[in-house]
Design a protein around this motif. Structure first.
Motif, PDB file in Angstrom:
ATOM      1  N   ALA A  31       0.143  18.430   3.074  1.00  0.00           N
ATOM      2  CA  ALA A  31      -0.614  19.405   2.295  1.00  0.00           C
ATOM      3  C   ALA A  31       0.246  20.095   1.236  1.00  0.00           C
ATOM      4  CB  ALA A  31      -1.230  20.453   3.219  1.00  0.00           C
ATOM      5  N   ASP A  32       1.577  20.023   1.364  1.00  0.00           N
ATOM      6  CA  ASP A  32       2.472  20.652   0.389  1.00  0.00           C
ATOM      7  C   ASP A  32       2.651  19.808  -0.868  1.00  0.00           C
ATOM      8  OD1 ASP A  32       2.839  22.722   2.131  1.00  0.00           O
ATOM      9  OD2 ASP A  32       4.753  21.976   2.927  1.00  0.00           O
ATOM     10  N   VAL A  33       2.150  18.571  -0.842  1.00  0.00           N
ATOM     11  CA  VAL A  33       2.426  17.609  -1.913  1.00  0.00           C
ATOM     12  C   VAL A  33       1.296  17.585  -2.936  1.00  0.00           C
ATOM     13  CG1 VAL A  33       2.918  15.193  -2.450  1.00  0.00           C
ATOM     14  CG2 VAL A  33       3.771  16.205  -0.320  1.00  0.00           C
ATOM     15  N   GLU A  34       1.670  17.708  -4.208  1.00  0.00           N
ATOM     16  CA  GLU A  34       0.696  17.563  -5.301  1.00  0.00           C
ATOM     17  C   GLU A  34       0.463  16.090  -5.593  1.00  0.00           C
ATOM     18  OE1 GLU A  34      -1.973  18.963  -8.075  1.00  0.00           O
ATOM     19  OE2 GLU A  34      -0.703  20.239  -6.845  1.00  0.00           O
ATOM     20  N   PHE A  35       1.565  15.349  -5.787  1.00  0.00           N
ATOM     21  CA  PHE A  35       1.484  13.902  -6.017  1.00  0.00           C
ATOM     22  C   PHE A  35       2.601  13.206  -5.249  1.00  0.00           C
ATOM     23  CE2 PHE A  35      -0.705  15.178  -9.971  1.00  0.00           C
ATOM     24  CZ  PHE A  35      -1.828  14.374  -9.884  1.00  0.00           C
ATOM     25  N   GLY A  36       2.261  12.064  -4.675  1.00  0.00           N
ATOM     26  CA  GLY A  36       3.237  11.201  -4.042  1.00  0.00           C
ATOM     27  C   GLY A  36       2.994   9.782  -4.511  1.00  0.00           C
ATOM     28  N   LEU A  37       3.972   9.189  -5.171  1.00  0.00           N
ATOM     29  CA  LEU A  37       3.787   7.862  -5.758  1.00  0.00           C
ATOM     30  C   LEU A  37       4.827   6.875  -5.272  1.00  0.00           C
ATOM     31  CD1 LEU A  37       3.511  10.130  -8.356  1.00  0.00           C
ATOM     32  CD2 LEU A  37       2.403   8.128  -9.299  1.00  0.00           C
ATOM     33  N   LEU A  38       4.382   5.670  -4.979  1.00  0.00           N
ATOM     34  CA  LEU A  38       5.286   4.558  -4.703  1.00  0.00           C
ATOM     35  C   LEU A  38       5.542   3.852  -6.017  1.00  0.00           C
ATOM     36  CD1 LEU A  38       6.724   2.872  -2.448  1.00  0.00           C
ATOM     37  CD2 LEU A  38       4.750   1.362  -2.533  1.00  0.00           C
ATOM     38  N   GLU A  39       6.787   3.948  -6.499  1.00  0.00           N
ATOM     39  CA  GLU A  39       7.115   3.355  -7.792  1.00  0.00           C
ATOM     40  C   GLU A  39       7.115   1.831  -7.708  1.00  0.00           C
ATOM     41  OE1 GLU A  39       7.204   5.230 -10.262  1.00  0.00           O
ATOM     42  OE2 GLU A  39       7.715   7.220  -9.516  1.00  0.00           O
ATOM     43  N   ALA A  40       7.091   1.201  -8.886  1.00  0.00           N
ATOM     44  CA  ALA A  40       7.043  -0.271  -8.940  1.00  0.00           C
ATOM     45  C   ALA A  40       8.274  -0.906  -8.310  1.00  0.00           C
ATOM     46  CB  ALA A  40       6.907  -0.723 -10.397  1.00  0.00           C
ATOM     47  N   ASN A  41       9.404  -0.187  -8.311  1.00  0.00           N
ATOM     48  CA  ASN A  41      10.638  -0.748  -7.744  1.00  0.00           C
ATOM     49  C   ASN A  41      10.821  -0.407  -6.269  1.00  0.00           C
ATOM     50  OD1 ASN A  41      11.214   1.941  -7.887  1.00  0.00           O
ATOM     51  ND2 ASN A  41      13.091   1.732  -9.067  1.00  0.00           N
ATOM     52  N   GLY A  42       9.804   0.253  -5.656  1.00  0.00           N
ATOM     53  CA  GLY A  42       9.867   0.560  -4.235  1.00  0.00           C
ATOM     54  C   GLY A  42      10.332   1.969  -3.916  1.00  0.00           C
TER      55      GLY A  42
END
Length: 286
Positions: A131-142
């Motif tokens: 719930a503390d996270v605005e955005f979490g992304l898995l980048e193309a390089n892992g």
């Protein structure tokens, strides 16, 4: 020529070839690999290993094969610079795992990540509550990137409107007991300054394993003998203490004199010095 000698020579040859090709492809080939670069990198390594140990194989054909696999990601990289579509195809796109504190389950399944793996990625970023996270992304390089919600982000000097002195890279000026003149000149210092600072610390060049000078003109050293404790630089704290003492002395002079003009002069200069101290205190404390 015996087979064992041929294998040694071929191995050394292909080691040099692979090294030169990797240098030519650039640092990206050994760090942030796309899917395409990952596949070609493994293939080039396998081809080189196979040709190094297979005595009857043609060296020329092997080099041609390696060059083809090396050219493929190079050409793909050039095309990717000019085409977003090709770039997305070759390098892939980032996948959103968390948005506004909510886990995007479909994207998680698409990338074949479990909830436990996602929580593990968050913990590596020192985040324990989704719930503390605005955005979490898995980048193309892992790699996994996280942006916390504004109220959960740590306070910065900018948030508090505090002035902060700029910090430049510390330069290594002594290594293995040897003085490095180029880093010294980079920060506008010389050997005489270095000798003076070492004398203050009570150490000699020969005893210094690593010495680094920062932009504030402070020298930090690590000695070969770990049992010897070297005092931290005290120039800035001493300067701050001296300024405060001078300001306190002016106040005392103002209180101790019966002359109205002298009292006014001491008080005025005490206030000026206090303002100067307020402006530089944050620099001298850090």
């Amino acid at each position: 020529m015996p087979d064992w000698l041929q294998i040694i020579l071929r191995s050394l040859f292909f080691l040099i070839v692979l090294f030169l090709i990797t240098k030519w492809l650039g640092k990206k080939q050994i760090s942030q690999l796309s899917f395409f670069e990952y596949v070609t990198g493994i293939t080039i390594g396998n081809v080189g290993a196979e040709l190094a140990t297979r005595v009857e194989g043609s060296i020329v054909n092997g080099v041609l094969s390696i060059l083809v696999f090396a050219l493929a990601p190079f050409i793909a990289g050039l095309i990717s610079l000019k085409s977003k579509t090709i770039r997305d195809l070759v390098e892939g796109k980032a996948s959103v795992f968390i948005k506004d504190g909510k886990v995007m389950e479909d994207n998680l399944k698409k990338e074949k990540y479990t909830t436990d793996e996602l929580l593990g990625l968050l913990r590596k970023k020192d985040v324990f509550d989704v719930a503390d996270v605005e955005f979490g992304l898995l980048e193309a390089n892992g790699d996994f990137s996280v942006m916390l919600k504004k109220q959960n982000q740590p306070l910065t000097a900018k948030d508090l409107n505090l002035p902060v002195a700029s910090v430049k890279e510390a330069q290594t000026v002594i290594m293995d007991g040897e003085i490095l003149d180029e880093p010294l000149s980079t920060i506008g210092l010389n050997r005489n300054w270095l000798k003076t600072e070492l004398d203050k610390l009570g150490v000699t060049i020969e005893n210094v394993f690593l010495g680094q000078a920062n932009s504030n003109g402070e020298l930090n050293v690590d000695l070969f003998d770990d049992k010897i404790k070297v005092p931290s630089p005290q120039e800035k704290p001493l300067m701050l203490a001296t300024l405060k003492k001078c300001q306190a002395d002016l106040e005392l002079f103002a209180l101790g004199t019966e002359s109205k003009e002298a009292k006014e002069m001491y008080s005025k200069n005490s206030e000026k010095l206090q303002k100067a101290i307020d402006h530089v205190a944050f620099i001298l404390k850090n």
